[in-house]
Design an enzyme around this catalytic site. Structure first.
Site, PDB file in Angstrom:
ATOM      1  N   CYS A  68     -18.679 -14.429  -1.306  1.00 36.91           N
ATOM      2  CA  CYS A  68     -18.302 -14.108   0.072  1.00 36.91           C
ATOM      3  C   CYS A  68     -18.512 -12.637   0.423  1.00 36.91           C
ATOM      4  O   CYS A  68     -18.441 -12.265   1.595  1.00 36.91           O
ATOM      5  CB  CYS A  68     -16.855 -14.512   0.320  1.00 36.91           C
ATOM      6  SG  CYS A  68     -16.539 -16.278   0.066  1.00 36.91           S
TER       7      CYS A  68
ATOM      8  N   ASN B 207     -14.592 -21.093   6.553  1.00 33.54           N
ATOM      9  CA  ASN B 207     -15.133 -20.092   5.643  1.00 33.54           C
ATOM     10  C   ASN B 207     -16.555 -20.482   5.257  1.00 33.54           C
ATOM     11  O   ASN B 207     -16.763 -21.425   4.500  1.00 33.54           O
ATOM     12  CB  ASN B 207     -14.233 -20.012   4.399  1.00 33.54           C
ATOM     13  CG  ASN B 207     -14.702 -19.001   3.372  1.00 33.54           C
ATOM     14  OD1 ASN B 207     -15.844 -18.541   3.396  1.00 33.54           O
ATOM     15  ND2 ASN B 207     -13.837 -18.660   2.447  1.00 33.54           N
TER      16      ASN B 207
ATOM     17  N   HIS C 176     -14.918 -10.854   6.573  1.00 33.84           N
ATOM     18  CA  HIS C 176     -15.267 -12.187   6.080  1.00 33.84           C
ATOM     19  C   HIS C 176     -14.240 -13.172   6.606  1.00 33.84           C
ATOM     20  O   HIS C 176     -13.031 -12.958   6.504  1.00 33.84           O
ATOM     21  CB  HIS C 176     -15.290 -12.178   4.555  1.00 33.84           C
ATOM     22  CG  HIS C 176     -15.268 -13.535   3.950  1.00 33.84           C
ATOM     23  ND1 HIS C 176     -16.158 -14.527   4.319  1.00 33.84           N
ATOM     24  CD2 HIS C 176     -14.450 -14.086   3.005  1.00 33.84           C
ATOM     25  CE1 HIS C 176     -15.893 -15.616   3.631  1.00 33.84           C
ATOM     26  NE2 HIS C 176     -14.860 -15.379   2.827  1.00 33.84           N
TER      27      HIS C 176
END
Length: 330
Positions: free
Chosen positions: A114, A285, A255
Protein backbone atom coordinates in the site's frame (compact mmCIF):
# COMPACT_ATOMS: atom_id res chain seq x y z
CA UNK A 1 25.90 17.41 -10.36
CA UNK A 2 23.28 19.13 -12.49
CA UNK A 3 19.81 18.53 -11.06
CA UNK A 4 16.54 18.80 -12.90
CA UNK A 5 13.16 19.99 -11.65
CA UNK A 6 10.11 17.75 -11.68
CA UNK A 7 6.48 18.40 -12.56
CA UNK A 8 3.53 15.99 -12.32
CA UNK A 9 1.56 16.86 -15.41
CA UNK A 10 -1.07 14.18 -15.89
CA UNK A 11 -3.15 11.69 -13.96
CA UNK A 12 -5.64 8.96 -14.78
CA UNK A 13 -7.53 6.13 -13.16
CA UNK A 14 -9.61 3.07 -13.94
CA UNK A 15 -11.85 0.79 -11.89
CA UNK A 16 -13.73 -2.42 -12.77
CA UNK A 17 -17.40 -2.27 -13.64
CA UNK A 18 -18.52 -4.81 -11.03
CA UNK A 19 -19.81 -3.08 -7.89
CA UNK A 20 -20.33 -4.81 -4.56
CA UNK A 21 -21.96 -2.74 -1.82
CA UNK A 22 -22.11 -3.57 1.85
CA UNK A 23 -25.60 -5.02 1.59
CA UNK A 24 -24.42 -7.42 -1.10
CA UNK A 25 -21.42 -8.38 1.01
CA UNK A 26 -23.73 -9.14 3.93
CA UNK A 27 -25.22 -11.91 1.78
CA UNK A 28 -21.80 -13.56 1.79
CA UNK A 29 -20.60 -13.08 5.39
CA UNK A 30 -22.25 -12.15 8.67
CA UNK A 31 -22.00 -8.36 8.62
CA UNK A 32 -24.07 -5.28 7.86
CA UNK A 33 -23.79 -1.93 6.15
CA UNK A 34 -23.90 -0.15 9.52
CA UNK A 35 -21.15 -2.35 10.97
CA UNK A 36 -18.83 -1.81 7.99
CA UNK A 37 -19.40 1.92 7.50
CA UNK A 38 -19.09 2.74 11.20
CA UNK A 39 -15.75 0.94 11.49
CA UNK A 40 -14.17 1.63 8.10
CA UNK A 41 -16.09 4.32 6.21
CA UNK A 42 -16.47 1.95 3.25
CA UNK A 43 -19.86 1.67 1.53
CA UNK A 44 -18.94 -0.23 -1.63
CA UNK A 45 -16.02 -1.50 -3.66
CA UNK A 46 -15.24 -2.31 -7.30
CA UNK A 47 -14.13 -5.85 -8.14
CA UNK A 48 -12.42 -7.28 -11.21
CA UNK A 49 -14.31 -10.17 -12.76
CA UNK A 50 -12.60 -13.23 -14.22
CA UNK A 51 -12.19 -11.47 -17.58
CA UNK A 52 -10.56 -8.31 -16.16
CA UNK A 53 -6.82 -8.30 -15.63
CA UNK A 54 -4.61 -6.00 -13.62
CA UNK A 55 -2.89 -5.03 -16.86
CA UNK A 56 -6.17 -3.89 -18.43
CA UNK A 57 -6.90 -1.57 -15.51
CA UNK A 58 -3.33 -0.28 -15.47
CA UNK A 59 -3.34 0.40 -19.22
CA UNK A 60 -6.62 2.32 -19.05
CA UNK A 61 -5.38 4.47 -16.16
CA UNK A 62 -2.08 5.08 -17.93
CA UNK A 63 -3.75 6.13 -21.17
CA UNK A 64 -5.82 8.72 -19.31
CA UNK A 65 -2.72 10.10 -17.58
CA UNK A 66 -0.75 10.24 -20.83
CA UNK A 67 -3.61 12.07 -22.55
CA UNK A 68 -3.82 14.67 -19.77
CA UNK A 69 -0.07 15.22 -19.90
CA UNK A 70 -0.36 15.71 -23.68
CA UNK A 71 2.62 13.54 -24.51
CA UNK A 72 3.04 10.64 -26.90
CA UNK A 73 3.67 7.15 -25.50
CA UNK A 74 6.90 6.96 -27.49
CA UNK A 75 8.20 9.91 -25.46
CA UNK A 76 8.03 7.92 -22.22
CA UNK A 77 11.45 6.90 -20.93
CA UNK A 78 10.45 4.80 -17.92
CA UNK A 79 7.37 2.95 -16.67
CA UNK A 80 7.11 1.93 -13.03
CA UNK A 81 4.25 -0.37 -12.06
CA UNK A 82 3.64 -0.32 -8.31
CA UNK A 83 1.65 -3.47 -7.56
CA UNK A 84 1.48 -6.52 -5.33
CA UNK A 85 -0.89 -8.40 -7.65
CA UNK A 86 0.75 -8.57 -11.07
CA UNK A 87 -0.84 -10.83 -13.67
CA UNK A 88 2.54 -12.53 -14.04
CA UNK A 89 4.85 -13.28 -11.11
CA UNK A 90 7.74 -12.21 -13.35
CA UNK A 91 6.08 -8.79 -13.68
CA UNK A 92 3.47 -7.04 -15.80
CA UNK A 93 5.18 -3.71 -16.54
CA UNK A 94 6.78 -4.82 -19.81
CA UNK A 95 3.49 -6.12 -21.17
CA UNK A 96 1.89 -2.78 -20.28
CA UNK A 97 4.75 -0.96 -22.02
CA UNK A 98 4.05 -2.95 -25.19
CA UNK A 99 0.30 -2.38 -25.04
CA UNK A 100 0.75 1.36 -24.58
CA UNK A 101 3.14 1.62 -27.52
CA UNK A 102 5.81 3.11 -25.27
CA UNK A 103 8.52 1.51 -27.37
CA UNK A 104 11.44 3.50 -25.91
CA UNK A 105 10.56 2.99 -22.26
CA UNK A 106 12.24 0.66 -19.83
CA UNK A 107 9.63 -0.90 -17.56
CA UNK A 108 9.68 -2.71 -14.25
CA UNK A 109 7.41 -3.71 -11.38
CA UNK A 110 7.86 -2.37 -7.85
CA UNK A 111 6.35 -4.05 -4.80
CA UNK A 112 5.84 -2.02 -1.63
CA UNK A 113 2.18 -2.95 -1.03
CA UNK A 114 0.00 0.00 0.00
CA UNK A 115 3.07 2.27 0.12
CA UNK A 116 3.89 1.39 -3.48
CA UNK A 117 2.69 4.58 -5.13
CA UNK A 118 4.61 6.86 -2.76
CA UNK A 119 7.73 4.70 -3.09
CA UNK A 120 7.21 4.86 -6.86
CA UNK A 121 6.97 8.67 -6.79
CA UNK A 122 10.27 8.87 -4.96
CA UNK A 123 11.95 6.36 -7.29
CA UNK A 124 10.67 8.10 -10.43
CA UNK A 125 11.78 11.49 -9.14
CA UNK A 126 15.37 10.32 -8.70
CA UNK A 127 15.65 9.25 -12.35
CA UNK A 128 14.41 12.66 -13.46
CA UNK A 129 16.34 14.64 -10.86
CA UNK A 130 19.67 13.24 -12.06
CA UNK A 131 18.84 13.89 -15.72
CA UNK A 132 18.70 10.22 -16.72
CA UNK A 133 15.06 10.33 -17.92
CA UNK A 134 12.72 13.12 -18.96
CA UNK A 135 9.28 11.47 -18.91
CA UNK A 136 8.21 8.81 -16.42
CA UNK A 137 4.88 7.00 -16.18
CA UNK A 138 4.06 5.74 -12.69
CA UNK A 139 1.14 3.35 -12.27
CA UNK A 140 -0.31 2.13 -8.99
CA UNK A 141 -2.62 -0.83 -9.53
CA UNK A 142 -3.90 -3.76 -7.52
CA UNK A 143 -6.49 -6.52 -7.80
CA UNK A 144 -6.56 -7.67 -4.20
CA UNK A 145 -9.89 -9.45 -4.66
CA UNK A 146 -7.82 -12.33 -6.06
CA UNK A 147 -6.21 -12.81 -2.67
CA UNK A 148 -8.97 -12.02 -0.20
CA UNK A 149 -10.57 -14.73 1.92
CA UNK A 150 -14.19 -13.98 1.13
CA UNK A 151 -15.32 -15.92 4.19
CA UNK A 152 -13.25 -13.74 6.57
CA UNK A 153 -15.38 -10.76 7.51
CA UNK A 154 -12.43 -8.99 9.15
CA UNK A 155 -10.62 -8.55 5.82
CA UNK A 156 -13.08 -9.07 2.95
CA UNK A 157 -14.97 -5.88 3.84
CA UNK A 158 -11.87 -3.75 3.26
CA UNK A 159 -10.49 -4.33 -0.19
CA UNK A 160 -11.34 -3.31 -3.73
CA UNK A 161 -9.66 -3.26 -7.14
CA UNK A 162 -8.44 -0.38 -9.27
CA UNK A 163 -5.60 1.50 -10.93
CA UNK A 164 -4.26 5.04 -10.97
CA UNK A 165 -1.40 6.65 -12.85
CA UNK A 166 0.59 9.86 -13.10
CA UNK A 167 3.10 11.29 -15.56
CA UNK A 168 6.19 12.96 -14.12
CA UNK A 169 8.26 15.20 -16.41
CA UNK A 170 11.50 17.09 -16.24
CA UNK A 171 10.87 20.81 -15.77
CA UNK A 172 12.84 23.99 -15.18
CA UNK A 173 10.98 24.58 -11.93
CA UNK A 174 10.96 21.88 -9.28
CA UNK A 175 7.52 20.95 -7.99
CA UNK A 176 8.53 17.75 -6.18
CA UNK A 177 9.12 19.39 -2.82
CA UNK A 178 10.07 16.73 -0.30
CA UNK A 179 9.71 13.13 0.80
CA UNK A 180 10.45 10.59 3.51
CA UNK A 181 10.17 6.79 3.15
CA UNK A 182 10.63 4.13 5.81
CA UNK A 183 10.54 0.36 6.41
CA UNK A 184 10.39 -1.75 9.57
CA UNK A 185 10.32 -5.52 9.19
CA UNK A 186 9.80 -6.12 12.90
CA UNK A 187 6.05 -5.88 12.32
CA UNK A 188 6.08 -7.88 9.11
CA UNK A 189 3.60 -10.44 10.43
CA UNK A 190 0.92 -7.77 10.96
CA UNK A 191 -0.10 -7.83 7.29
CA UNK A 192 0.74 -10.65 4.92
CA UNK A 193 -0.08 -12.28 1.62
CA UNK A 194 2.33 -15.13 2.06
CA UNK A 195 3.53 -18.06 0.00
CA UNK A 196 2.87 -21.32 1.84
CA UNK A 197 4.69 -24.29 0.34
CA UNK A 198 3.91 -27.96 0.69
CA UNK A 199 6.75 -30.50 0.59
CA UNK A 200 7.15 -32.32 -2.72
CA UNK A 201 9.71 -35.09 -3.05
CA UNK A 202 11.12 -35.03 -6.58
CA UNK A 203 13.38 -38.04 -6.15
CA UNK A 204 14.31 -39.89 -2.96
CA UNK A 205 16.22 -37.52 -0.71
CA UNK A 206 15.38 -34.37 -2.72
CA UNK A 207 12.35 -32.44 -1.45
CA UNK A 208 11.26 -28.97 -2.51
CA UNK A 209 8.39 -26.74 -1.48
CA UNK A 210 5.60 -26.10 -3.99
CA UNK A 211 2.30 -24.36 -3.39
CA UNK A 212 0.62 -21.04 -3.80
CA UNK A 213 -0.03 -17.77 -2.01
CA UNK A 214 -2.63 -17.89 0.73
CA UNK A 215 -5.23 -15.14 1.31
CA UNK A 216 -4.47 -11.88 3.06
CA UNK A 217 -4.09 -11.97 6.83
CA UNK A 218 -4.06 -8.81 8.91
CA UNK A 219 -3.88 -7.65 12.50
CA UNK A 220 -6.15 -4.65 12.15
CA UNK A 221 -5.46 -3.17 15.58
CA UNK A 222 -1.69 -3.25 15.06
CA UNK A 223 -1.97 -1.66 11.61
CA UNK A 224 -4.20 1.08 13.00
CA UNK A 225 -1.79 1.90 15.84
CA UNK A 226 1.17 1.81 13.45
CA UNK A 227 -0.44 4.13 10.90
CA UNK A 228 -1.75 6.70 13.38
CA UNK A 229 1.67 6.98 15.01
CA UNK A 230 4.06 6.71 12.06
CA UNK A 231 2.24 8.54 9.25
CA UNK A 232 2.19 11.97 10.95
CA UNK A 233 5.92 11.58 11.64
CA UNK A 234 6.88 11.06 7.99
CA UNK A 235 4.55 13.84 6.87
CA UNK A 236 6.26 16.23 9.28
CA UNK A 237 9.67 15.05 8.06
CA UNK A 238 8.70 15.63 4.41
CA UNK A 239 7.47 19.11 5.33
CA UNK A 240 10.75 19.81 7.12
CA UNK A 241 12.70 18.79 4.03
CA UNK A 242 10.54 21.12 1.93
CA UNK A 243 10.94 23.95 4.46
CA UNK A 244 7.15 24.23 4.70
CA UNK A 245 4.62 24.04 7.50
CA UNK A 246 1.48 21.94 7.74
CA UNK A 247 -0.80 24.95 7.20
CA UNK A 248 0.84 25.46 3.79
CA UNK A 249 -0.59 22.17 2.53
CA UNK A 250 -3.64 22.57 0.29
CA UNK A 251 -4.63 18.89 0.24
CA UNK A 252 -3.87 15.71 2.14
CA UNK A 253 -4.24 12.43 0.22
CA UNK A 254 -3.56 9.43 2.42
CA UNK A 255 -3.67 5.79 1.40
CA UNK A 256 -7.37 5.00 1.54
CA UNK A 257 -7.30 2.23 4.14
CA UNK A 258 -9.80 3.22 6.81
CA UNK A 259 -11.66 6.47 7.45
CA UNK A 260 -10.76 6.30 11.12
CA UNK A 261 -7.06 6.37 10.18
CA UNK A 262 -7.58 9.30 7.82
CA UNK A 263 -9.42 11.24 10.52
CA UNK A 264 -6.88 10.42 13.25
CA UNK A 265 -3.86 11.44 11.14
CA UNK A 266 -5.52 14.73 10.12
CA UNK A 267 -6.39 15.49 13.74
CA UNK A 268 -2.85 14.82 14.95
CA UNK A 269 -1.50 17.22 12.32
CA UNK A 270 -4.28 19.79 12.85
CA UNK A 271 -5.27 19.56 9.20
CA UNK A 272 -8.89 20.67 8.64
CA UNK A 273 -11.34 18.02 7.46
CA UNK A 274 -12.06 19.96 4.27
CA UNK A 275 -8.43 19.55 3.16
CA UNK A 276 -8.54 15.75 3.43
CA UNK A 277 -9.44 13.97 0.19
CA UNK A 278 -11.27 10.68 0.65
CA UNK A 279 -13.04 8.41 -1.83
CA UNK A 280 -12.76 5.38 0.42
CA UNK A 281 -16.53 5.03 0.66
CA UNK A 282 -16.78 4.25 -3.07
CA UNK A 283 -13.74 2.06 -3.64
CA UNK A 284 -12.47 0.61 -0.37
CA UNK A 285 -8.77 -0.11 0.03
CA UNK A 286 -7.24 -0.45 -3.43
CA UNK A 287 -3.67 -0.70 -2.12
CA UNK A 288 -1.13 0.96 -4.47
CA UNK A 289 -3.98 2.38 -6.57
CA UNK A 290 -5.67 4.31 -3.77
CA UNK A 291 -3.66 7.55 -3.77
CA UNK A 292 -3.56 8.11 -7.57
CA UNK A 293 -7.22 7.10 -7.82
CA UNK A 294 -8.18 9.75 -5.25
CA UNK A 295 -5.87 12.29 -6.89
CA UNK A 296 -7.35 11.74 -10.33
CA UNK A 297 -10.93 12.11 -9.14
CA UNK A 298 -10.14 15.34 -7.30
CA UNK A 299 -8.29 16.80 -10.30
CA UNK A 300 -11.06 15.94 -12.75
CA UNK A 301 -13.72 17.31 -10.40
CA UNK A 302 -11.82 20.62 -10.37
CA UNK A 303 -11.11 20.39 -6.66
CA UNK A 304 -7.32 20.21 -7.10
CA UNK A 305 -5.97 23.03 -9.25
CA UNK A 306 -2.55 23.75 -10.77
CA UNK A 307 -0.14 25.00 -8.15
CA UNK A 308 -1.92 23.34 -5.23
CA UNK A 309 0.39 21.67 -2.73
CA UNK A 310 -0.52 18.03 -2.15
CA UNK A 311 0.82 15.88 0.65
CA UNK A 312 0.53 12.15 -0.02
CA UNK A 313 1.27 9.34 2.39
CA UNK A 314 1.12 5.58 1.97
CA UNK A 315 1.45 2.87 4.59
CA UNK A 316 1.05 -0.87 4.73
CA UNK A 317 2.60 -4.31 4.51
CA UNK A 318 6.30 -4.68 5.11
CA UNK A 319 5.72 -2.70 7.19
CA UNK A 320 6.43 0.26 4.93
CA UNK A 321 5.34 3.88 5.03
CA UNK A 322 6.24 7.16 3.45
CA UNK A 323 5.18 10.66 2.45
CA UNK A 324 5.76 12.77 -0.64
CA UNK A 325 4.89 16.44 -1.15
CA UNK A 326 4.41 18.05 -4.56
CA UNK A 327 2.71 20.90 -6.36
CA UNK A 328 0.15 19.74 -8.89
CA UNK A 329 0.65 20.59 -12.56
CA UNK A 330 3.11 22.73 -14.43
Amino acid sequence: MITTGIAITGCGSATPSVLLDNYGLSQRVETSDEWITSRTGISQRRLADSDTSLSQLAIAAAQNAIAMAAIDPVDIDLIILATSTADDLFGSASFIQFQLGATKAVAFDMTAACSGFVFGLVTASQFIRTGVYQNVLLIGADVLSRWVDWSDRRTCILFGDGAGAVVLQADERDRFLGFEIRSDGRQNQSLNLSYQPQPLEIVPGVTIGQGTYHPITMNGQEIYKFAVKKVPEVIEKALFRANLTVDQIDWLILHQANQRILNAVAERLNIPHEKVISNLAKYGNTSAASIPLALDEAVREGKIKPGDRIMTSGFGAGLTWGAALFEWGR
